[in-house]
Design a protein around this motif. Sequence first.
Motif, short mmCIF file in Angstrom:
data_model
loop_
_atom_site.label_atom_id
_atom_site.label_comp_id
_atom_site.label_asym_id
_atom_site.label_seq_id
_atom_site.Cartn_x
_atom_site.Cartn_y
_atom_site.Cartn_z
N GLN A 162 0.33 -0.08 -19.12
CA GLN A 162 -0.02 0.89 -17.64
C GLN A 162 -1.19 0.44 -16.94
N GLN A 165 -7.41 5.78 -9.24
CA GLN A 165 -6.20 5.35 -10.39
C GLN A 165 -5.77 3.68 -9.90
N PHE A 203 6.31 9.95 -3.57
CA PHE A 203 5.14 9.55 -4.43
C PHE A 203 4.82 10.94 -4.24
N LYS A 237 -5.35 -6.91 -15.17
CA LYS A 237 -5.65 -8.26 -15.91
C LYS A 237 -5.73 -9.43 -15.51
N ASN A 287 -7.35 11.28 -7.47
CA ASN A 287 -6.10 10.27 -7.93
C ASN A 287 -5.97 8.96 -7.04
N ASP A 288 -6.88 8.88 -6.17
CA ASP A 288 -7.26 7.58 -5.68
C ASP A 288 -7.97 6.68 -6.42
N SER A 347 1.04 -1.35 -0.28
CA SER A 347 0.18 -0.38 -0.41
C SER A 347 1.19 1.51 -0.36
N THR A 348 0.18 2.64 0.07
CA THR A 348 1.50 3.69 0.01
C THR A 348 2.29 3.44 1.24
N LYS A 376 -4.03 1.91 -8.39
CA LYS A 376 -3.82 0.83 -7.64
C LYS A 376 -3.70 -0.59 -8.39
N GLN A 402 -0.82 0.46 -13.14
CA GLN A 402 0.57 0.16 -13.51
C GLN A 402 1.52 0.62 -11.86
N THR A 403 1.05 2.58 -11.77
CA THR A 403 1.12 3.51 -10.58
C THR A 403 0.00 3.33 -9.95
N ALA A 419 5.52 -3.68 -15.80
CA ALA A 419 4.48 -3.26 -15.88
C ALA A 419 3.28 -4.92 -15.81
N ASP A 453 -3.29 5.79 -0.48
CA ASP A 453 -4.17 5.29 -0.69
C ASP A 453 -5.82 5.90 -1.08
N ARG A 464 -5.20 6.65 -15.60
CA ARG A 464 -4.71 7.91 -15.29
C ARG A 464 -5.16 9.53 -16.26
N VAL A 485 -7.83 11.03 -14.49
CA VAL A 485 -6.99 11.65 -13.09
C VAL A 485 -6.57 12.70 -13.48
N LYS A 527 4.81 1.10 0.91
CA LYS A 527 5.67 1.11 0.08
C LYS A 527 6.74 2.87 0.26
N ASP A 543 9.85 -1.90 -11.43
CA ASP A 543 9.56 -1.23 -10.30
C ASP A 543 9.07 -1.23 -8.90
#
Lengths: 312, 249
Positions: free
Chosen positions: A267, A244, B142, A273, A241-242, A92-93, A250, A247-248, A129, B160, A231, A234, A96, B123
């Motif tokens: 992306q 999106q 970020f 997928k 943004n939350d 999660s943010t 959610k 790849q970058t 990605a 998030d 993206r 957004v 990370k 990534d």
Amino acid sequence: MSILVLAEHHDGALAGATAHVVAAAQAIGGDIDVLVAGENVAAVAEAAAKLDGVAKVRLADNAAYAHLLAEPTAALIAELAGDYSHVLAAASTTGKNVLPRVAALKDVSQISEIIAVESPDTFKRPIYAGNAIATVQSEDALKVITVRPTGFDACPDRGSEGGSASVEAVEFVADNAQSTFIKEALAQSDRPELGAAKVVISGGRGMGSGENFTLLEGIADKLGAAIGASRAAVDAGFVPNDMQVGQTGKIVAPELYIAVGISGAIQHLAGMKDSKVIVAINKDEEAPIFQVADYGLVADLFEALPELEQTL
Amino acid sequence: MKIVVAVKRVIDYNVKIRVKPDNSDVDLTNVKMAMNPFCEIAVEEAVRLQEKGVASEIVAVTVGPKAAQEQLRTALALGADRAIHVETDERVESLGAAKALAKVVEAEQPGLVILGKQAIDTDNNQAGQMLAALTGLPQGTFASEVAVEGGKLQVTREIDGGLQTIELTLPAIVTTDLRLNEPRYAKLPDIMKAKKKPMDVKSPSDLGVEVASKVKLLKVEPPAKRQGGIKVGSVDELVDKLKNEAKVL
Ligand SMILES: Cc1cc2nc3c(=O)[nH]c(=O)nc-3n(C[C@H](O)[C@H](O)[C@H](O)COP(=O)(O)OP(=O)(O)OC[C@H]3O[C@@H](n4cnc5c(N)ncnc54)[C@H](O)[C@@H]3O)c2cc1C
Ligand SMILES: Nc1ncnc2c1ncn2[C@@H]1O[C@H](COP(=O)(O)O)[C@@H](O)[C@H]1O
């Protein structure tokens, strides 16, 4: 082996992602402790103690850990890490932000966003990605890992008879004169969380405006779906943004993903997928999204969406 | 204030990658390479801070093979004043890069270091946070907005649940998110001028660091392929398939 899992929580409640990370810890094997860090988070610790397979909850309840700022939170985990072979957090943010800092404090590599455990030191993770899957092996004595929640089924609760793991207070308080929380602007929504929803309906640049996202809302209400975005949607300011996916943004893997007015750039695909069933609605029959869609409808979304809402 | 910007050479984001037949890695022969998109955003932010008079000098740094000098030249063309190339042919991942960058930060004493939030090849999303730990500096990851005010740095972060604003003491480490800015393109005269800007080449051993990744890459495989789907002719048919065939409604 002994594993420390950093609990994810929001608004004083344990977040669903934690049960997925505990499941990854179970796949590694060994004793599993959960660290609950924050301010006024006793209820989070209680909920974490009910997760199946958790041996002990370590509770660092202190103003120093409010908002889980990176500097104090990483210092805390680094302080506790000596007791463990693995430290895990959700990708999660929060995870990370904090875990790479922990890894560097302990002079070890970090392994990001694992989706499978091959052995206690070998993991699978997407790169480029999601266009390739790498199998990587860590030789570090301490393994610091973020876990992609969609890669692991959530571990169950112990149930009413299962009792609870013990909760033990952590006394260590990290000093932090470097960072200060100022404010948060969080999206308020009654819909399910994007990462946990069974159905996700996302809009792209083809939606044309933020107002037009109401066309998705009626359908989302009927399906109990979360709403996502590309993206481009957004960046154009249609939605925050939350929302999106990609790849970058959610990573989602719902039972049903409906992509509306989204072309299907790699992306974006990286974020959705692995959904079980993918539906694409796009007026361009050549749009790459149709290559991954189980059901493609070539149509103008402004006609198809109202009709879909009615039919459901 | 001096700003250090870290840039990484990666595969161009438009390229569809191929896995090598022996599954040892991704095949990069004859593939278009470029500056990591998040690093372009980092360079742009540094240039904007210089245009606002906040930054006095911009130093672009990369850790990688000789060819990565191309990306340093791009950074110079976009407005960096000089470049440092830590040259190595090893497979460098975030920790190794962060160790080399930490030595550069120690030598240069910048007020701010800007990195991308993630390199789009591995990534990983790690190097900025690691650099912050190694230098003992605060981190604003970020970022979708940064402002220097009263000797401190305000960073708005994409998290998030929405947006979070924090304040950091300087010097600080920032990593860029997509909405921090929209990078400009380099103009031809600037590309010419960039050729004359100074570039310092060092080896990891000059800096006293080891940069090779200690995480072993055992295997690289293509992801599971999705079965090709079908086109439906109408909304009714779609709903019918979802109910009776896919059984997800
Ligand atoms: C470093 C980097 C990271 C990125 N990360 C992400 C990410 O996390 N997530 C992400 O989504 N993207 C990401 N992108 C951007 C990505 O490359 C694409 O630009 C983006 O996904 C495109 O969004 P879109 O499909 O909405 O827009 P477009 O590509 O413009 O597609 C719009 C689609 O809408 C269709 N359409 C238009 N009008 C209608 C109509 N009336 N009815 C039906 N269909 C209509 C069009 O046919 C078209 O296919 C990233 C890019 C970079 C460089
Ligand atoms: N080899 C490298 N050389 C210079 N900068 C790097 C290197 N690797 C990573 N970085 C920086 O760190 C950011 C995040 O990369 P990563 O954490 O590896 O995904 C990149 O956008 C760069 O700014």
